[in-house]
Structures are given as structure tokens and as C-alpha cells.
Design a protein around this motif. Structure first.
Motif, PDB file in Angstrom:
ATOM      1  N   UNK A  79      12.423  79.794 -78.125  1.00  0.00           N
ATOM      2  CA  UNK A  79      12.668  78.376 -78.449  1.00  0.00           C
ATOM      3  C   UNK A  79      11.543  77.524 -77.879  1.00  0.00           C
ATOM      4  N   UNK A  80      11.244  77.716 -76.573  1.00  0.00           N
ATOM      5  CA  UNK A  80      10.134  76.966 -75.965  1.00  0.00           C
ATOM      6  C   UNK A  80       8.819  77.240 -76.695  1.00  0.00           C
ATOM      7  N   UNK A  81       8.643  78.489 -77.101  1.00  0.00           N
ATOM      8  CA  UNK A  81       7.384  78.880 -77.755  1.00  0.00           C
ATOM      9  C   UNK A  81       7.178  78.098 -79.056  1.00  0.00           C
ATOM     10  N   UNK A  82       8.278  77.931 -79.802  1.00  0.00           N
ATOM     11  CA  UNK A  82       8.187  77.161 -81.044  1.00  0.00           C
ATOM     12  C   UNK A  82       7.994  75.675 -80.752  1.00  0.00           C
ATOM     13  N   UNK A  83       8.647  75.188 -79.690  1.00  0.00           N
ATOM     14  CA  UNK A  83       8.593  73.759 -79.380  1.00  0.00           C
ATOM     15  C   UNK A  83       7.182  73.300 -79.001  1.00  0.00           C
ATOM     16  N   UNK A  84       6.422  74.163 -78.372  1.00  0.00           N
ATOM     17  CA  UNK A  84       5.081  73.713 -77.959  1.00  0.00           C
ATOM     18  C   UNK A  84       4.048  73.803 -79.087  1.00  0.00           C
ATOM     19  N   UNK A  85       4.465  74.237 -80.283  1.00  0.00           N
ATOM     20  CA  UNK A  85       3.600  74.169 -81.450  1.00  0.00           C
ATOM     21  C   UNK A  85       2.651  75.330 -81.642  1.00  0.00           C
ATOM     22  N   UNK A  86       2.699  76.334 -80.778  1.00  0.00           N
ATOM     23  CA  UNK A  86       1.791  77.471 -80.947  1.00  0.00           C
ATOM     24  C   UNK A  86       2.159  78.318 -82.162  1.00  0.00           C
ATOM     25  N   UNK A  87       3.450  78.363 -82.469  1.00  0.00           N
ATOM     26  CA  UNK A  87       3.930  79.072 -83.647  1.00  0.00           C
ATOM     27  C   UNK A  87       4.961  78.191 -84.346  1.00  0.00           C
ATOM     28  N   UNK A  88       5.210  78.489 -85.631  1.00  0.00           N
ATOM     29  CA  UNK A  88       6.216  77.702 -86.350  1.00  0.00           C
ATOM     30  C   UNK A  88       7.583  78.369 -86.330  1.00  0.00           C
ATOM     31  N   UNK A  89       7.601  79.661 -85.982  1.00  0.00           N
ATOM     32  CA  UNK A  89       8.874  80.361 -85.932  1.00  0.00           C
ATOM     33  C   UNK A  89       8.667  81.795 -85.469  1.00  0.00           C
ATOM     34  N   UNK A  90       9.777  82.436 -85.123  1.00  0.00           N
ATOM     35  CA  UNK A  90       9.683  83.803 -84.646  1.00  0.00           C
ATOM     36  C   UNK A  90      10.959  84.572 -84.928  1.00  0.00           C
ATOM     37  N   UNK A  91      10.826  85.834 -85.170  1.00  0.00           N
ATOM     38  CA  UNK A  91      11.970  86.741 -85.262  1.00  0.00           C
ATOM     39  C   UNK A  91      11.749  87.816 -84.212  1.00  0.00           C
ATOM     40  N   UNK A  92      12.808  88.129 -83.443  1.00  0.00           N
ATOM     41  CA  UNK A  92      12.624  89.048 -82.327  1.00  0.00           C
ATOM     42  C   UNK A  92      13.877  89.881 -82.120  1.00  0.00           C
ATOM     43  N   UNK A  93      13.674  90.965 -81.389  1.00  0.00           N
ATOM     44  CA  UNK A  93      14.777  91.832 -81.016  1.00  0.00           C
ATOM     45  C   UNK A  93      14.368  92.556 -79.745  1.00  0.00           C
ATOM     46  N   UNK A  94      15.315  92.707 -78.802  1.00  0.00           N
ATOM     47  CA  UNK A  94      14.971  93.356 -77.546  1.00  0.00           C
ATOM     48  C   UNK A  94      16.169  94.029 -76.921  1.00  0.00           C
ATOM     49  N   UNK A  95      15.917  94.811 -75.888  1.00  0.00           N
ATOM     50  CA  UNK A  95      16.978  95.527 -75.185  1.00  0.00           C
ATOM     51  C   UNK A  95      16.588  95.639 -73.723  1.00  0.00           C
ATOM     52  N   UNK A  96      17.529  95.267 -72.833  1.00  0.00           N
ATOM     53  CA  UNK A  96      17.267  95.348 -71.397  1.00  0.00           C
ATOM     54  C   UNK A  96      18.388  96.123 -70.735  1.00  0.00           C
ATOM     55  N   UNK A  97      18.006  97.029 -69.814  1.00  0.00           N
ATOM     56  CA  UNK A  97      18.993  97.774 -69.028  1.00  0.00           C
ATOM     57  C   UNK A  97      19.034  97.162 -67.639  1.00  0.00           C
ATOM     58  N   UNK A  98      20.275  96.761 -67.200  1.00  0.00           N
ATOM     59  CA  UNK A  98      20.427  96.043 -65.931  1.00  0.00           C
ATOM     60  C   UNK A  98      21.314  96.850 -65.002  1.00  0.00           C
ATOM     61  N   UNK A  99      20.949  96.895 -63.709  1.00  0.00           N
ATOM     62  CA  UNK A  99      21.767  97.649 -62.753  1.00  0.00           C
ATOM     63  C   UNK A  99      22.901  96.770 -62.220  1.00  0.00           C
ATOM     64  N   UNK A 100      23.643  97.319 -61.262  1.00  0.00           N
ATOM     65  CA  UNK A 100      24.822  96.612 -60.721  1.00  0.00           C
ATOM     66  C   UNK A 100      24.458  95.365 -59.935  1.00  0.00           C
ATOM     67  N   UNK A 101      23.207  95.271 -59.513  1.00  0.00           N
ATOM     68  CA  UNK A 101      22.761  94.081 -58.772  1.00  0.00           C
ATOM     69  C   UNK A 101      22.067  93.084 -59.695  1.00  0.00           C
ATOM     70  N   UNK A 102      22.254  93.275 -61.001  1.00  0.00           N
ATOM     71  CA  UNK A 102      21.646  92.408 -62.022  1.00  0.00           C
ATOM     72  C   UNK A 102      20.107  92.452 -62.003  1.00  0.00           C
ATOM     73  N   UNK A 103      19.589  93.585 -61.569  1.00  0.00           N
ATOM     74  CA  UNK A 103      18.139  93.792 -61.615  1.00  0.00           C
ATOM     75  C   UNK A 103      17.798  94.590 -62.876  1.00  0.00           C
ATOM     76  N   UNK A 104      16.733  94.222 -63.518  1.00  0.00           N
ATOM     77  CA  UNK A 104      16.332  94.879 -64.760  1.00  0.00           C
ATOM     78  C   UNK A 104      15.730  96.253 -64.455  1.00  0.00           C
ATOM     79  N   UNK A 105      16.290  97.301 -65.042  1.00  0.00           N
ATOM     80  CA  UNK A 105      15.770  98.661 -64.901  1.00  0.00           C
ATOM     81  C   UNK A 105      14.685  98.919 -65.947  1.00  0.00           C
TER      82      UNK A 105
END
Length: 626
Positions: A79-105
Motif C-alpha cells: 500500500x505504501x509502495x503504491x502511495x509514494x508513486x513508484x508503482x501504480x499497482x502490485x499483485x503479491x503472494x507470500x508465506x511466513x513461518x512464525x515460531x511460538x515467540x512470534x519470531x519469523x523462521x
């Protein structure tokens, strides 16, 4: 007309601590163009990646203040990336694995950027690129995701409309998950600050200045030594003392002519290794006149069994004259780039010295040759004058001497090429005598090279061995030529030099197969010619050989040649047939014809010996060519 205006304008809603500065897209394009001009494409990439990174970090810190969940933070980046005018739009997909302490594995993701301002501007200004060009965008994505994740997350653009793709695509992973795939990109994120770069540049400039200063000092010392008339060995010793790198200089035949920093044994060993290397790589080393005008290499590094060589060719009058080498224990660990600058100047100095020596030597040799010609043709006839002027050539002409005549033939050469090779042959002979420490005069007389050699009273010169060595060297160096040598008896009076010349001429004319013939080996023929019984020999030959001497009749010439080959081989039919390439019946016909013409029995020993003696005498006198 005069226009006068005044007024006030304020933006009371502007947050001066968090203001947004609006600039047109073209302003970034202009900035990008100026950066390319000033810092280059590679540094521009690093600059824009870090610039985008800082923007991504800034927006991520704003997002973190909103106390959003990690999932919402991931969504907020685009959202921020589009707001600053560098791009007009984006499509994305991602996956994050998080441990019990909410740290990204682990974290992976990717997507597309629509209408990247960087890609479009690059196409407009430069056209299609070979690589993706959205540096600010991958920097922004990397900076934003790294900040909200609390670890290094890096983006890589895998497709870009700036390089002709249909859309801009990127992939996101943690640095650990990239493994070695992104190792070439990491330096752009960790580039040194400009102050450190300036310091590094300063150190490089200082090092280059020191190198230039060293070269100037080195060149100055070389120039002074050359101006002072120092010889090659003196300069080689001086250079070794200055830089402490062993030096070896070879001539074109890889014979050592100067060295320093190594023993005689090491020099011989290196020479043997170079000779073996040359035989295995003959295409690299010039052999012919044409090749010697073609520079084989400007520099070459070779690791031999015992030492490494950094080699530079030495050019004299546009021909490769030899090779100058620095020697190392291991060529792979040596600083050959800087040492080459020194070696190239050493090779130039060697060229000047060798050219000077060559010119001086040729002038002196030419002067000695002219003196020899004057003695032979009688221009200088007084014994005392000959001996007195001989002292200027460095020879004692009161000593015993030999005279040799060298004949060289190559019917395929043009006149200018033949003259050039005659000069080279002359030079080779002079160098051979110099190397063998033989006192000599070399000149040109009646189209052949004349060699005058004296011997000291205390030693006996083996003239045949000397001339065989010279003949072998000439054959090896000039294989397209045919050489013959005729050598006189030992002379004792310089005023009788013409007699020795006649003896050598006779030996040369009778030189059919041996290539090196001594007058004393001619036996009775030599005695006959030496006694000046020329008119008697001619009269007896006409009486005994009669019509066979008629040069105008080709049949008589053919029969005379048959007679000579028959007598020379002692009547051995197999050898005669081979030499003449005729049939047995043909030979028998010719023999009967010859016997009937001269009324002799060719099988009679006395008749056969007398006829052979007469024919060889005529050949020696130059009256007959077979």
C-alpha cells in the motif's frame, strides 16, 4: 508595460517534521542520468538500492507505530509502495513461518509491479537494458520487509520491462534462504560509505603515484647507464641490484647473452628448460624473416620445472632479436603486472644497447671485409703496408693463416631478399667466430663470402672442425640455402694471399658432395693446379678428350658426364646406373661410343686414372662444369 505583484502564501497544514515533497517522475530520471554520468552504472545501482532501502525502512517504521499485526504489516508494504508513486499497482503472494515467540523462521514471497517509474524512464532514456533496472523498488521492498521482520529480507527482480519483459516481477526471501543465489548482489547493500571509498581511491592514487615515481627513477637510471656507454651485462647487474629480481637475457636462438641474480649452473638449467619449451611451442617463437617482423607476444608468463619466467621480446630494427626475462620461484604468486612495467623498460634498454653493438660490430666487420678485398685484388700489395693496416683490424697478419670461400645458393629468392639473407648469413658467421674466439676477417669477393682465419703460434687450428661447425650452424639456421666451403692450405706469407685464394677456389669447384673440402684433400689434382700448369693441362685435355669437350653439342656433354660418373665410381655399374638414371643397355651404348671417340679402354687402370685426373683438373680450373 510594467507588471508589479506582491502577496503571501502559506501551507498551515504542513507537518514540517514529516512533510511529503512532491516531485515529477522526470526529476528522478534526470537525477538518475546525472548519477550515471558522475559515478558510473555499477555505483549507481548500489546508490539507488540503498536509497530505496532507506525509504522502505522509513515507511516500515511508520507502519510499526500503528501497532498492526504481522499479517497486516505485510499487507501495508505494498500500500505504501503504491502511495509514494513508484508503482501504480502490485499483485503479491507470500508465506511466513512464525515460531511460538512470534519470531519469523522463514519468509518467502513475490509478485509483480505495475508501471515501475524506473523501468519506464530507463526505456525512454536508454532503451532496452541487459539486466533488470528497478533498483529503487527492490531496495524499498528489502528495506520495508527487513524492518518489520527483524531480520535481513532481500528482494530480487527476476523480470523487468526495462529489459524487454512483459512485466516486472520480484522474489522475496530471507538472506539465509537465498543461499549463494544472491551473493553477487550483497555488496550493493553493504557498499562502503563515500568517505571510505574516497580513502580507498586516495590510497590507489598514492600507490599509482609511487609506481610512476619508481618507473621514472628506474628509467632515469637506465638512460644514464646507456648514455655512459655501459654494456648489457653492466646494466643487467645494475637492474638486479636495484630490484632484486633475477634477470636472464637470451638471443633469438635462446642462447644466454647476459644474466644476473643466479649462478652459471642455474643459468644453464634455465637455458635448457627454455630450449625444451621452445621445441614444444615452436609456433610461439619466430623462425623465418617474415615471422621475426611479427611480434609473437608482448609479454608471456611461463612456469618451468624449477622457476617461473616473465618474458618480454627484445626488438632490434623491427625484428625479434631476443628475450628479456624476470625469474621467480612461483610465477603464480608474483606481482607480474607491476614487474612487467619494469621489464618492458629493461627490454627497451637492451634493444638500444644491442642495436648500438650491432651497428658498431657491423661497421667494424665491414671495414675488415673491405681491407681483405683490397689485399686480394692487389690494391694493397706491400707486405709492410698489409701488416701495418692489419693491426687496425686486431689481427697479426704475420701469423699462419687459412682462407676459405663460402658459396650459398637459393634460386627461389628475389634479388632484394637474397641481399637481405646474405647480410644475415654474414652476421651469423661473424657471431659464430666471435663465440668460438676465432680471429678472422670476413669479406665479399667475386660473389662469395671470403673467410680469413689466423692461428696463434702456440696452438694448431683444426680448420676442418671449425668449418664443419660453421657449415652445420648455417644449415640449421638457413635450411632453404645450399652451402659449400672450399678451404686453402695453411699460408705463411700474407703477400701470397692470392695463392691461398686460388687453392680455396679449386677446392670449392671440386666440392660436389662433401660440402666442406680442404685443398690438401684433393691430392694430385691440387698439386697440378697449384703448380700453375694450366696451359699444359688444357692442351693435354684437348688431346685426350677431344670432341667430348665440344660444349656446343649437347650429346657430347651428355657423354662427357657419363664418362666422369663412370670413372668417379670406378666402373661400379649399380652406382653408375643410379647416378645417371639410365638403363644397362643405355649405359653400355654410351661407354662404347665414348671409347670409340677418344680411342681409350675405360677398363684400363692407367687410362681411367689419367682421364679422371684431366676432367677434375678442368673442373678445378673452372673450364668445365658437370
Amino acid at each position: 508595460m510594467i507588471i508589479h505583484t506582491s502577496g503571501k502564501s502559506y501551507n498551515h497544514d504542513l507537518d514540517i517534521h514529516n512533510r511529503q515533497i512532491v516531485t515529477p517522475e522526470s526529476a528522478f530520471g534526470i537525477l538518475r542520468k546525472m548519477l550515471v554520468s558522475n559515478i558510473g552504472q555499477e555505483r549507481l545501482k548500489g546508490f539507488l538500492i540503498r536509497f530505496g532501502w532507506e525509504m522502505g525502512v522509513y515507511d516500515a517504521e511508520l507502519a510499526l507505530k500503528e501497532k498492526l499485526t504481522l499479517e497486516d504489516l505485510f499487507k501495508q508494504g505494498p500500500v505504501y509502495h503504491c502511495m509514494n508513486g513508484q508503482i501504480s499497482g502490485t499483485e503479491y503472494e507470500g508465506c511466513a513461518e512464525i515460531d511460538e515467540h512470534h519470531q519469523i523462521i522463514s519468509l518467502t514471497g513475490g509478485g509483480t509491479w505495475e508501471n515501475s517509474y524506473e523501468a519506464l524512464d530507463h526505456l525512454k532514456r536508454y532503451g532496452i537494458s541487459e539486466h533488470p533496472v528497478c533498483y529503487t523498488l527492490i531496495g524499498y521492498a528489502s528495506g520495508f520487509m527487513s524492518t518489520i521482520s527483524g531480520q535481513q529480507v532481500l528482494a530480487k527482480e527476476v523480470a523487468c520491462i526495462g529489459k524487454g519483459d512483459s512485466k516486472c516481477c520480484y522474489v522475496l526471501k530471507t538472506q539465509n534462504e537465498w543461499d549463494d543465489e544472491l551473493k553477487d548482489e550483497l555488496p550493493y547493500y553493504n557498499e562502503k560509505p563515500i568517505v571510505e571509498e574516497l580513502q580507498y581511491t586516495y590510497e590507489q592514487l598514492l600507490e599509482q603515484k609511487n609506481t610512476v615515481t619508481r618507473l621514472m627513477e628506474f628509467q632515469k637510471v637506465l638512460t644514464e647507464e646507456i648514455a655512459n656507454g655501459s654494456n648489457l651485462q653492466t646494466i643487467v647487474d645494475m637492474v638486479y641490484n636495484l630490484i632484486q629480481i633475477p634477470i636472464l637475457i637470451h638471443d633469438i636462438d635462446l642462447r644466454c647473452i647476459a644474466y644476473s641474480g643466479l649462478s652459471q649452473e642455474e643459468c644453464n638449467r634455465n637455458q635448457d628448460e627454455m630450449n625444451r619449451y621452445m621445441k614444444e611451442n615452436r609456433a610461439m617463437f619466430p623462425q623465418t624473416r617474415k615471422e621475426k617482423h611479427q611480434l609473437p607476444f608482448r609479454k608471456k608468463t611461463i612456469q618451468m620445472d624449477h622457476q617461473g619466467h616473465l618474458i618480454v621480446p627484445i626488438l632490434v630494427e623491427k625484428e625479434v632479436f631476443g628475450y628479456c626475462s624476470f625469474l621467480y620461484n612461483d610465477i603464480h604468486t608474483a606481482n607480474t603486472e607491476d614487474d612487467y612495467l619494469l621489464l618492458a623498460r629493461m627490454a627497451n634498454a637492451a634493444s638500444l644497447i644491442l642495436l648500438n653493438e650491432k651497428t658498431r660490430f657491423e661497421s667494424f666487420a665491414r671495414m675488415k671485409g673491405i681491407f681483405l678485398e683490397q689485399v686480394l685484388n692487389g690494391t694493397i700489395s706491400s707486405k709492410n703496408e698489409i701488416i701495418a693496416k692489419g693491426r687496425y683490424t686486431g689481427l697479426n697478419l704475420e701469423l699462419p693463416y687459412y682462407l676459405a670461400i663460402l658459396e650459398s645458393k637459393n634460386i627461389s629468392l628475389a634479388m632484394d631478399e637474397e641481399f637481405h639473407f646474405q647480410e644475415k648469413i654474414f652476421e651469423t658467421i661473424a657471431q659464430y667466430f666471435k663465440r668460438e674466439a676465432i680471429n678472422s676477417l670476413i669479406g665479399l669477393y667475386e660473389g662469395n663470402i671470403i673467410l680469413f682465419i689466423t692461428r696463434e703460434d702456440t696452438e694448431k687450428v683444426n680448420i676442418e672442425s671449425i668449418m664443419q661447425g660453421l657449415y652445420q650452424e648455417l644449415n640449421e639456421k638457413y635450411p632453404k640455402f645450399k652451402f659449400k666451403l672450399g678451404i686453402s692450405n695453411e699460408g705463411h706469407k700474407i703477400e701470397n694471399l692470392q695463392q691461398q685464394y686460388e687453392e680455396a677456389s679449386v677446392a670449392l669447384r671440386l666440392n660436389t658432395e662433401e660440402k666442406v673440402v680442404l685443398f690438401k684433400s684433393l691430392g694430385i689434382v691440387g698439386l697440378l693446379i697449384n703448380s700453375n700448369n694450366m696451359s699444359g693441362i688444357k692442351m693435354l685435355a684437348n688431346q685426350e678428350l677431344g670432341p667430348l669437350l665440344n660444349e656446343e653439342d649437347p650429346k657430347m656433354g651428355e657423354l662427357l658426364k657419363t664418362l666422369y660418373i663412370f670413372l668417379l665410381n670406378g666402373g661400379k655399374l649399380e652406382q653408375i646406373l643410379s647416378d645417371l638414371s639410365i638403363s644397362m643397355s643405355g649405359l653400355q651404348y654410351r661407354i662404347k661410343k665414348i671409347e670409340s671417340i677418344i680411342d681409350k679402354n675405360l677398363r684400363h687402370p692407367t687410362d681411367a686414372y689419367q682421364l679422371l685426373l684431366l676432367i677434375e683438373s678442368l673442373i678445378a680450373l673452372g673450364e668445365l662444369r658437370i
